[in-house]
Write a protein that holds these residues in place. Sequence first.
Motif, short mmCIF file in Angstrom:
data_model
loop_
_atom_site.label_atom_id
_atom_site.label_comp_id
_atom_site.label_asym_id
_atom_site.label_seq_id
_atom_site.Cartn_x
_atom_site.Cartn_y
_atom_site.Cartn_z
N ALA A 12 -10.39 27.40 134.90
CA ALA A 12 -11.11 28.22 133.92
C ALA A 12 -11.69 29.46 134.59
CB ALA A 12 -12.21 27.40 133.25
N GLU A 13 -12.18 29.30 135.81
CA GLU A 13 -12.75 30.45 136.53
C GLU A 13 -11.70 31.50 136.85
OE1 GLU A 13 -14.74 28.58 139.83
OE2 GLU A 13 -16.45 27.98 138.60
N GLN A 14 -10.43 31.10 136.84
CA GLN A 14 -9.34 32.06 137.06
C GLN A 14 -8.95 32.76 135.75
OE1 GLN A 14 -6.11 30.05 139.06
NE2 GLN A 14 -7.48 29.23 140.64
N GLY A 15 -9.60 32.36 134.64
CA GLY A 15 -9.39 33.05 133.38
C GLY A 15 -8.35 32.45 132.45
N LEU A 16 -7.89 31.23 132.71
CA LEU A 16 -6.91 30.61 131.83
C LEU A 16 -7.61 30.09 130.57
CD1 LEU A 16 -3.91 29.80 131.52
CD2 LEU A 16 -4.56 27.58 132.47
N ALA A 40 -20.74 25.28 126.68
CA ALA A 40 -19.55 25.12 125.85
C ALA A 40 -19.27 26.39 125.06
CB ALA A 40 -19.71 23.93 124.90
N VAL A 41 -20.31 26.95 124.45
CA VAL A 41 -20.16 28.18 123.67
C VAL A 41 -19.68 29.32 124.56
CG1 VAL A 41 -21.48 29.98 122.46
CG2 VAL A 41 -21.78 27.58 121.84
N LYS A 42 -20.23 29.43 125.75
CA LYS A 42 -19.81 30.49 126.68
C LYS A 42 -18.32 30.37 126.99
CE LYS A 42 -20.28 31.44 131.51
NZ LYS A 42 -20.84 30.93 132.74
N LEU A 43 -17.86 29.16 127.25
CA LEU A 43 -16.46 28.93 127.59
C LEU A 43 -15.55 29.15 126.37
CD1 LEU A 43 -17.19 25.95 129.89
CD2 LEU A 43 -15.90 27.98 130.60
N TYR A 44 -15.97 28.65 125.23
CA TYR A 44 -15.19 28.88 124.01
C TYR A 44 -15.07 30.38 123.73
CZ TYR A 44 -15.59 23.92 122.56
OH TYR A 44 -15.51 22.55 122.47
N ARG A 45 -16.16 31.10 123.95
CA ARG A 45 -16.14 32.55 123.70
C ARG A 45 -15.15 33.25 124.63
NH1 ARG A 45 -21.32 33.55 123.29
NH2 ARG A 45 -21.25 33.57 121.04
N GLN A 46 -15.13 32.86 125.90
CA GLN A 46 -14.19 33.46 126.85
C GLN A 46 -12.75 33.22 126.40
OE1 GLN A 46 -15.30 31.63 130.58
NE2 GLN A 46 -17.03 33.01 130.89
N ALA A 47 -12.44 32.00 126.00
CA ALA A 47 -11.09 31.68 125.55
C ALA A 47 -10.77 32.35 124.22
CB ALA A 47 -10.91 30.17 125.45
N GLU A 49 -11.92 35.18 123.11
CA GLU A 49 -11.69 36.60 123.32
C GLU A 49 -10.27 36.88 123.83
OE1 GLU A 49 -14.95 37.69 125.87
OE2 GLU A 49 -16.35 37.81 124.19
N GLN A 50 -9.62 35.84 124.36
CA GLN A 50 -8.22 35.96 124.78
C GLN A 50 -7.26 35.61 123.65
OE1 GLN A 50 -7.23 34.56 128.83
NE2 GLN A 50 -9.38 33.91 128.93
N GLY A 51 -7.82 35.28 122.47
CA GLY A 51 -7.00 35.02 121.31
C GLY A 51 -6.55 33.58 121.12
N LEU A 52 -7.13 32.64 121.84
CA LEU A 52 -6.74 31.24 121.71
C LEU A 52 -7.31 30.66 120.41
CD1 LEU A 52 -5.23 28.90 123.14
CD2 LEU A 52 -7.45 28.22 124.07
N ALA A 53 -6.44 30.31 119.49
CA ALA A 53 -6.86 29.85 118.17
C ALA A 53 -7.75 28.61 118.24
CB ALA A 53 -5.65 29.57 117.29
N ALA A 54 -7.42 27.67 119.12
CA ALA A 54 -8.24 26.45 119.23
C ALA A 54 -9.67 26.79 119.63
CB ALA A 54 -7.61 25.49 120.25
#
Length: 123
Positions: A12-16, A40-47, A49-54
């Motif tokens: 996750a720290e690598q941005g996946l 959890a919110v911080k991580l969900y937000r990062q993902a 912003e990359q367009g991950l629908a889940a």
Amino acid sequence: EEEAVKLFRQVAEQGLAKAQDTLGYCYQYGIGCTKNEEEAVKLYRQASEQGLAAAQYALGRCYAEGEGVLQDAEEAVKLFRQAAEQGYADAQLALGGCFADGTGVMQSAKEAVKLCRQAADQG
């Protein structure tokens, strides 16, 4: 579980995005780590912003329920819509529910039925 969380954190720290989403889930429910809805919110937000629908859907649920963030129905609708537009069935159902109830959007039975049908068509 703790070892899996450690590995997800490294990726996750690598941005996946998928790893960020999965790690967010672990933090939201305390799986292999201490429960931390804000993380959890911080991580969900990062993902998200990359367009991950889940992740968009998961972040929308956080806003809908006020988990880790202040409850905000309009933000939840925005996120559900982003995921629904990618064909994410859970988001289509959630957005359909918002239209059915008029939560965060103007109530529309027609739009609610349309979204629920889209989700149902996916099985």
